[in-house]
Design a protein around this motif. Structure first.
Motif, PDB file in Angstrom:
ATOM      1  N   PRO A   1      50.800  28.830  39.925  1.00 40.16           N
ATOM      2  CA  PRO A   1      50.555  28.180  42.123  1.00 40.16           C
ATOM      3  C   PRO A   1      50.032  28.538  42.686  1.00 40.16           C
ATOM      4  CG  PRO A   1      52.485  29.152  40.914  1.00 40.16           C
ATOM      5  CD  PRO A   1      51.569  29.102  39.480  1.00 40.16           C
ATOM      6  N   MET A   2      49.913  28.423  43.931  1.00 40.69           N
ATOM      7  CA  MET A   2      49.316  28.783  44.902  1.00 40.69           C
ATOM      8  C   MET A   2      49.916  30.461  45.145  1.00 40.69           C
ATOM      9  SD  MET A   2      47.354  29.768  47.510  1.00 40.69           S
ATOM     10  CE  MET A   2      46.597  28.230  47.597  1.00 40.69           C
ATOM     11  N   PRO A   3      49.329  31.774  45.250  1.00 40.99           N
ATOM     12  CA  PRO A   3      49.674  33.065  45.595  1.00 40.99           C
ATOM     13  C   PRO A   3      50.787  32.527  46.752  1.00 40.99           C
ATOM     14  CG  PRO A   3      48.238  32.849  44.268  1.00 40.99           C
ATOM     15  CD  PRO A   3      48.334  31.694  44.842  1.00 40.99           C
ATOM     16  N   TRP A   4      51.391  33.263  47.101  1.00 38.74           N
ATOM     17  CA  TRP A   4      51.792  33.821  48.209  1.00 38.74           C
ATOM     18  C   TRP A   4      50.815  34.858  49.167  1.00 38.74           C
ATOM     19  CZ3 TRP A   4      53.885  38.623  49.209  1.00 38.74           C
ATOM     20  CH2 TRP A   4      54.584  39.482  48.254  1.00 38.74           C
ATOM     21  N   SER A   5      50.458  35.941  48.144  1.00 43.71           N
ATOM     22  CA  SER A   5      49.670  36.407  48.976  1.00 43.71           C
ATOM     23  C   SER A   5      48.815  37.669  47.739  1.00 43.71           C
ATOM     24  CB  SER A   5      50.201  38.067  49.759  1.00 43.71           C
ATOM     25  OG  SER A   5      50.625  39.122  48.516  1.00 43.71           O
ATOM     26  N   VAL A   6      47.767  37.976  48.123  1.00 49.02           N
ATOM     27  CA  VAL A   6      46.936  38.561  47.306  1.00 49.02           C
ATOM     28  C   VAL A   6      48.205  39.794  45.803  1.00 49.02           C
ATOM     29  CG1 VAL A   6      45.447  38.580  48.427  1.00 49.02           C
ATOM     30  CG2 VAL A   6      47.010  40.884  48.665  1.00 49.02           C
ATOM     31  N   GLY A   7      49.296  39.758  46.190  1.00 53.38           N
ATOM     32  CA  GLY A   7      50.357  40.611  45.841  1.00 53.38           C
ATOM     33  C   GLY A   7      51.119  39.654  44.987  1.00 53.38           C
ATOM     34  N   GLY A   8      51.233  38.213  44.496  1.00 53.26           N
ATOM     35  CA  GLY A   8      51.683  37.810  44.669  1.00 53.26           C
ATOM     36  C   GLY A   8      51.820  37.613  42.938  1.00 53.26           C
ATOM     37  N   ALA A   9      52.555  37.902  42.185  1.00 55.31           N
ATOM     38  CA  ALA A   9      52.943  37.154  41.074  1.00 55.31           C
ATOM     39  C   ALA A   9      51.571  36.258  40.008  1.00 55.31           C
ATOM     40  CB  ALA A   9      54.371  36.823  40.214  1.00 55.31           C
ATOM     41  N   ALA A  10      51.445  35.224  41.119  1.00 55.88           N
ATOM     42  CA  ALA A  10      50.390  34.240  39.930  1.00 55.88           C
ATOM     43  C   ALA A  10      48.848  34.960  40.791  1.00 55.88           C
ATOM     44  CB  ALA A  10      50.870  32.852  41.325  1.00 55.88           C
ATOM     45  N   THR A  11      48.697  35.648  41.176  1.00 54.79           N
ATOM     46  CA  THR A  11      47.458  36.585  40.758  1.00 54.79           C
ATOM     47  C   THR A  11      47.232  37.622  39.843  1.00 54.79           C
ATOM     48  OG1 THR A  11      47.880  38.613  42.096  1.00 54.79           O
ATOM     49  CG2 THR A  11      47.681  36.514  43.137  1.00 54.79           C
ATOM     50  N   PHE A  12      48.264  37.663  38.982  1.00 52.03           N
ATOM     51  CA  PHE A  12      48.930  38.677  37.711  1.00 52.03           C
ATOM     52  C   PHE A  12      48.444  38.060  36.508  1.00 52.03           C
ATOM     53  CE2 PHE A  12      49.857  41.888  40.900  1.00 52.03           C
ATOM     54  CZ  PHE A  12      49.059  42.745  40.278  1.00 52.03           C
TER      55      PHE A  12
END
Length: 263
Positions: free
Chosen positions: A63-74
């Protein structure tokens, strides 16, 4: 059946994606830079490596991350690094291009993310500060700046210099010992600006369809340089690209909704 034309945020994301070449290592910032990078990956640049400031290195699609710290970025990242090591990717020359936003951008691509108005101790509006912005601006090979362009956000003089662009122009960036080429482009709702190769002053490179140089200048607090030849007109995103953007990249319209959601 024809679909609705691109709104300004969708056009901006499309323009960002156009600056990404297949195979690049891309340091991604929060917001429309994430949209542009994911759009590029799903269209013309499937082999890019996406690096996130918080440490996720090339996560799986999600899914689209909500920020560069969002869970989706990992999500199932090939590698997860602490932030200093993530920035070291840029310092060691592994990052080809990064995207940065700011509250203010000046004619040399210097950035302010500290405060607006007044001084360091009597500001009118306090902002987030540098975060990793100075690291990326100082170390990355190519920097693309992102912002909504008006005279207050593109002033003749910054209220505070947070992250360096071309400093005072010319070869001042190199004399300061900073790495990389510095800012190579500015992407706004108007189109794409670049920087004169000698003076390093911001100039118009390409304008979105329906706009002109006079509108760009009216939205800028300093004089924009003009290209030597004709100004390129950027095409509107084709329907197939808009469909990918709306249905696959940001279906919840976290960043591409226009006008944006009121928080």
């Amino acid at each position: 059946m024809a679909i609705a034309p691109a709104n300004p945020f969708e056009q901006l994301a499309f323009n960002l994606a156009s600056l990404i070449e297949d195979g690049m290592v891309v340091y991604v910032g929060t917001g429309l830079p994430m949209v542009g990078a994911l759009l590029a990956k799903k269209t013309h640049a499937p082999n890019i490596t996406m690096v996130y400031e918080s440490g996720g290195q090339d996560p799986w699609e999600g899914p689209m991350p909500w920020s560069v710290g969002g869970a989706a970025t990992f999500r199932r990242s090939a590698l997860t690094l602490e932030m200093p090591h993530s920035f070291a990717m840029a310092a060691n020359g592994y990052v080809d291009i990064c995207f940065q936003g700011a509250a203010q951008i000046d004619m040399y691509g210097n950035l302010n993310t500290h405060f607006i108005g007044g001084g360091f101790h009597d500001f009118k509006h306090r902002l987030s500060g540098s975060g990793g912005g100075n690291d990326l601006a100082s170390l990355t090979e190519k920097v693309v700046l992102v912002g909504l362009q008006d005279a207050s956000k593109f002033p003749a003089k910054l209220d505070f210099l947070t992250s360096p662009g071309h400093l005072t122009g010319g070869d001042s960036r190199q004399k300061a010992g900073l790495l990389g080429q510095g800012p190579i482009a500015v992407v706004s709702q108007l189109g794409i600006m670049d920087f004169h190769p000698v003076s390093k002053r911001m100039r118009i490179k390409a304008i979105n369809t329906g706009l002109n140089a006079e509108i760009c200048q009216a939205c800028t607090g300093f004089e924009l340089l003009m290209p030597d030849g004709e100004i390129e007109q950027i095409p509107i995103p084709p329907d197939d690209v808009l469909t990918v953007l709306r249905e696959e990249v940001d279906p919840q319209k976290i960043f591409i909704q226009f006008p944006p959601r009121v928080k």
